[in-house]
Each structure stands twice: as C-alpha cells, then as structure tokens.
Motif scaffolding. Structure first.
Motif, PDB file in Angstrom:
ATOM      1  N   ASP A 152       0.863  -1.199   0.000  1.00 49.69           N
ATOM      2  CA  ASP A 152       0.000   0.000   0.000  1.00 49.69           C
ATOM      3  C   ASP A 152       0.897   1.245   0.000  1.00 49.69           C
ATOM      4  O   ASP A 152       1.614   1.492   0.949  1.00 49.69           O
ATOM      5  CB  ASP A 152      -0.868  -0.044   1.256  1.00 49.69           C
ATOM      6  CG  ASP A 152      -1.702   1.223   1.452  1.00 49.69           C
ATOM      7  OD1 ASP A 152      -2.479   1.265   2.405  1.00 49.69           O
ATOM      8  OD2 ASP A 152      -1.560   2.177   0.656  1.00 49.69           O
ATOM      9  N   GLU A 186       0.297   9.797   4.677  1.00 52.09           N
ATOM     10  CA  GLU A 186      -0.945   9.585   3.885  1.00 52.09           C
ATOM     11  C   GLU A 186      -1.987   8.869   4.727  1.00 52.09           C
ATOM     12  O   GLU A 186      -3.173   9.179   4.682  1.00 52.09           O
ATOM     13  CB  GLU A 186      -0.599   8.747   2.647  1.00 52.09           C
ATOM     14  CG  GLU A 186      -1.725   8.600   1.646  1.00 52.09           C
ATOM     15  CD  GLU A 186      -2.657   7.428   1.954  1.00 52.09           C
ATOM     16  OE1 GLU A 186      -2.309   6.597   2.807  1.00 52.09           O
ATOM     17  OE2 GLU A 186      -3.740   7.372   1.366  1.00 52.09           O
ATOM     18  N   GLU A 187      -1.561   7.885   5.515  1.00 52.33           N
ATOM     19  CA  GLU A 187      -2.548   7.090   6.262  1.00 52.33           C
ATOM     20  C   GLU A 187      -3.186   7.910   7.402  1.00 52.33           C
ATOM     21  O   GLU A 187      -4.293   7.599   7.832  1.00 52.33           O
ATOM     22  CB  GLU A 187      -1.878   5.838   6.850  1.00 52.33           C
ATOM     23  CG  GLU A 187      -1.313   4.891   5.816  1.00 52.33           C
ATOM     24  CD  GLU A 187      -2.391   4.163   5.020  1.00 52.33           C
ATOM     25  OE1 GLU A 187      -3.582   4.367   5.313  1.00 52.33           O
ATOM     26  OE2 GLU A 187      -2.047   3.429   4.089  1.00 52.33           O
ATOM     27  N   GLN A 254      -6.314  -2.913  -3.126  1.00 54.31           N
ATOM     28  CA  GLN A 254      -6.730  -3.031  -1.718  1.00 54.31           C
ATOM     29  C   GLN A 254      -8.128  -3.655  -1.607  1.00 54.31           C
ATOM     30  O   GLN A 254      -8.711  -3.648  -0.533  1.00 54.31           O
ATOM     31  CB  GLN A 254      -6.704  -1.669  -0.997  1.00 54.31           C
ATOM     32  CG  GLN A 254      -5.315  -1.044  -0.972  1.00 54.31           C
ATOM     33  CD  GLN A 254      -5.256   0.239  -0.191  1.00 54.31           C
ATOM     34  OE1 GLN A 254      -5.657   1.301  -0.672  1.00 54.31           O
ATOM     35  NE2 GLN A 254      -4.742   0.174   1.023  1.00 54.31           N
ATOM     36  N   HIS A 443      -4.088  -3.421   4.373  1.00 54.44           N
ATOM     37  CA  HIS A 443      -4.087  -2.892   5.749  1.00 54.44           C
ATOM     38  C   HIS A 443      -4.049  -4.043   6.762  1.00 54.44           C
ATOM     39  O   HIS A 443      -4.670  -3.997   7.819  1.00 54.44           O
ATOM     40  CB  HIS A 443      -5.327  -2.024   6.004  1.00 54.44           C
ATOM     41  CG  HIS A 443      -5.178  -0.640   5.457  1.00 54.44           C
ATOM     42  ND1 HIS A 443      -6.023   0.395   5.781  1.00 54.44           N
ATOM     43  CD2 HIS A 443      -4.291  -0.113   4.597  1.00 54.44           C
ATOM     44  CE1 HIS A 443      -5.661   1.499   5.151  1.00 54.44           C
ATOM     45  NE2 HIS A 443      -4.622   1.220   4.415  1.00 54.44           N
TER      46      HIS A 443
END
Ligand code: HGY
Ligand code: MN
Ligand code: MN
Length: 475
Positions: A152, A186-187, A254, A443
C-alpha cells in the motif's frame, strides 16, 4: 536476466542479509521479512507462466520493467518497520523517517534533484527538454498502517522509481520536467487525519491542524521539522494555478475485484469521499462489584450500541457506502471499573458526499438518543472531510491505449480506498492505476501483490507518463 530460481535464491539471501543486519538507524526495530516469500518455481525459464498453487494465472508479463530490481527495492524498503507482524511504518515515526532517507538516497543515485518540501513530502525532480512547461507529477506514499503490508503506497512509490530507472537506462528525456513525490503521512494514523502531505500541498489543511499534539505531546509541526520540513512555509507551498500538468498514481487495489476477476490492471474512474468524526461519551466511573446494573452510566455499553447503529444505518440503503469504527479509547480502562469515557472515530465512505452527509446526520441523531438512554453525555465532532475525486477521461484513455499495446486486460473501476490523488485533483487532472491485491487483503499482514503484476503496473505507469507528456493541454 536472472532465472526465477536464481532470482528467488538471490532474494532469499537478500532477505537473510536483511534479517541479519539491523536496519540503518533503527535501533531496536525488528526487521520485518518481506511478506510471504515465494518458494522457487517449478519451471526455471524466467518468469514462469504457471501460477502458484491456488493462485489465478498471471495475465500480464512486463517487457521493459526490471521486475527483479523492482522487487528487491520493495524488499529493501520493507526492512524499515517497527517490531511485530506485517509492516509498521507509521507516518511521522522513526521507521518512516529512516525509510524516507533510504529512498532519498536511491533517488539521488538516479540523478534526481531531491528536496524535502514544507510539509515533509519527499520531492525528486528530473529535468525535461523544456523546463518552462508545467511538470508531470507522479508518486504515492511509503507510510503504512500499524501491522499493515509493504505494498500500500510502496508499490506506487517504488514503481515510480523504477520508471525513472527505465528512462535513465533508455536515455529517455521527456519534454516536460518530471516531479516524483512521496507524500507524508498519507494514512493519518498519527494525528488522525489522512492525506496530510497532499492536502498541505493543495491548501486543504484544517485550521489548527499543525498545532495538534500526539500522545507523547509532540506537535505535528515538530514532526514535520524532524523530516526537514518547514511548517511555517506550508501556507505558501501550494503551486500556482496551471503549474502542474497532471498527477498519476500507481497503487494496489486493496480490494478483491482484480484478483477475483483475474485481471492484471485497473484504471480508476473515481476515488471515494471520506468523512471522519470523533465521538466522545462520558458516563461515570464506579466500582464494578458494588454498583447495581440499573445504577450505571457505562460509556462503553453506550459506545457498543452506537457502533451497531452505525452498521445498521449504513446498510439500511442500497449502494457501496461503508461505515467503520476502527479504534476505541476506554478510560479509566480496568476490569473492575465501570468505563467512564469512550472515545472513538466514525468513518464513512462513498462516491457521493450528499449520501455521506445524510448518513452522518442519521448516525448523529440515533447516537444522541442511545447515549441519553444510557445516561451518558454525547459529543460528535467532525475530524476530516475528503471530497470524492474523478480521474480525468483523457488520462484514462491514454492508459487504455497503453494497456492495449501491452496486451493486458484492464478493468475500469472505483476506488473504495482514499488516495493522495484525491487531494491532488484540486490542483490538476489526475489518474490512477491499480494492480491486484491477493485475496483482496490490505491494511493487514497478508497484504501482497505478485512481482509480475507490480511490474506490469509500473510498466503501464511508464507508458502513461510518456503519453501524457505529449498532451499539450487537457480539455
Ligand atoms: O484509508 C485509506 O483508504 C488509504 O489506504 N489511506
Ligand atoms: Mn495508500
Ligand atoms: Mn492505506
């Protein structure tokens, strides 16, 4: 070109070396082996055609991209992780900073002009034949969620590096300057809001966001300085109107549509909007043994009823909207104390902001009612609002053309995940390429994409950029 057996043996030694030598500058961080390493294939001629047992057949083989090199670079980055399962390289953390520095060095080796911008984004520029033209941007992020995967963001970031390597090897000089960007945080696991670096660039930060402090009392502004950023200059960092030609991001899907559909490449049509709220419930701490059940004001019981209500409201109407409560802080937090306080996020996603606002209102009303029934106070505060973004049809068209020449099937699809591209859409036309995620997992430690499909994504990125470079102006 290494045969697969040679490559895998090489990879395993590399992993061995990686596991033996502590990652640079990360005292006390365990080295995280790179996902589930593939055993050497049965056949030995190059990238064997037959899939691993139980995997769908490979439907795309890169012709230009050096798959081994790209895979080894992904492998190298995976070492920068906090201990524990999967990859933990949370934005604004020692592991993430070390990963940034490691990547900066590789950008320099490719002759890129490297800098850290005011929002701690890692920027790398490659001159074009005509530097007066608006630059062509591409990139992604390398920060991860806790115990996530190393694909990711990493696939797009290192796929972008592979594109630069390919251009250097083939002495390709675009007419436009190229701007490779690795966006910070980013997360948004740290400080609670995602797309930080790209929102800062696009002028979309929330009031007071830079002054927020984490559990250690460190402000976001301080972390930005640790990366070499300059929070005071963020307000002036937004590029002038028209100074960006386009932004393209390669990313893993994802989700499972490409994997289940046995399709090697996705072309993203739109990226979902994301609403995040913080709910705070306050009851009354008391002894768990001596307080009768009908005299309690239990914040965690109220929170549990509200979480179920979120699922009920979100699933009550047709559509692909989703709602999630992914964290919970309970205080005081002991088995023999009735919970006094519960604080948790509510996150809603859909392509329609109107629908999200409507669902949020229904959740607010129902949650207030449930809190009153449980005799606890209720507060639901907005945390972040990421608008949905459509990609540009001319970019999608060039991607389709390039994929056709690669003889690779593609699926045009929406993205249920958020991406920096949706912030960049405020500044210029954007496009996104997806590669399959095995079993749709992301994730989580099981996040994985196959070398050939990662390389095909990088190859489509390469061809797309060369085509976009030729577009005078987007209509
Ligand atoms: O949360 C997301 O959708 C993205 O992976 N940051
Ligand atoms: Mn991502
Ligand atoms: Mn993510």
């Amino acid at each position: 070109m290494l045969t697969r057996r040679q490559f895998n043996r090489h990879l395993l030694t590399l992993t061995g070396a990686a596991l033996a030598a502590p990652a640079a500058g990360l005292a006390g961080s365990a080295l995280c082996p790179f996902g589930k390493l593939r055993a050497p294939r049965a056949k030995d001629e190059g990238w064997a055609q037959e899939p691993e047992a139980g995997e769908p057949p490979l439907r795309c083989f890169p012709r230009l991209v050096n798959t081994e090199r790209l895979w080894e670079t992904l492998q190298g980055l995976s070492r920068f992780s906090a201990p524990g399962e999967g990859t933990t390289r949370v934005g604004f953390s020692p592991e993430d900073l070390a990963g940034h520095n490691w990547l900066m060095e590789r950008f320099r080796r490719e002759g890129l002009e490297v800098s850290i911008d005011a929002a701690a984004n890692l920027r790398a520029r490659r001159a074009g034949q005509r530097d007066d033209l608006p630059a062509l941007w591409f990139g992604s992020h390398i920060d991860t969620v806790p115990h996530g995967g190393n694909f990711d963001g990493c696939v797009g970031s290192l796929g972008a590096l592979e594109v630069i390597r390919l251009m250097n090897e083939n002495t390709v000089r675009t007419q436009r300057p190229l701007e490779l960007v690795i966006f910070s945080n980013e997360e948004g696991v740290h400080y609670g809001r995602g797309l930080f670096g790209s929102r800062a660039l696009a002028g979309l930060l929330e009031p007071g966001e830079l002054e927020e402090v984490d559990d250690e009392g460190v402000s976001l502004a301080e972390w930005i300085r640790r990366y070499g950023g300059d929070p005071e200059r963020i307000p002036e960092m937004t590029p002038a109107e028209g100074s960006l030609h386009a932004y393209v991001e390669l990313h893993i899907e994802q989700g499972g549509r490409l994997w289940q559909g046995r399709i090697p490449l996705g072309i993203v049509e739109g990226i979902v909007g994301i609403l995040r709220y913080r709910v705070t419930l306050e009851g009354f701490a008391n002894h768990a043994g001596t307080t009768p059940m009908d005299q309690r004001r239990d914040a965690l019981v109220a929170a549990s009823r509200i979480i179920l209500a979120v699922r009920e409201i979100v699933t009550a109407e047709p559509g692909r909207q989703v709602g999630t409560v992914g964290q919970m802080r309970v205080e005081p937090g002991a088995p023999n104390i009735i919970p006094e306080r519960a604080v948790f996020p509510v996150e809603l996603r859909d392509l329609s902001m109107e629908k999200l606002d409507r669902l949020a209102e229904q959740i607010r009303e129902r949650a207030a009612h449930l809190a009153a029934e449980e005799k606890v106070s209720f507060l639901m505060e907005p945390v972040s609002r990421h608008e949905p973004a459509l990609t540009h049809p001319q970019i999608r068209h060039r991607m389709q053309q390039a994929a056709g020449e690669m003889r690779a099937s593609v699926l045009t699809m929406a993205s249920g995940a958020g991406h920096d591209a949706q912030a960049m859409a405020k500044l210029c036309p954007v496009g996104m390429i997806f590669v399959p995620s095995r079993d749709g997992i992301s994730h989580a430690p099981g996040e994985y994409s196959r070398p050939e499909e990662v390389a095909c994504g990088a190859e489509l990125l390469y061809h797309t950029l060369l085509r976009l470079d030729q577009i005078e102006r987007f209509n």
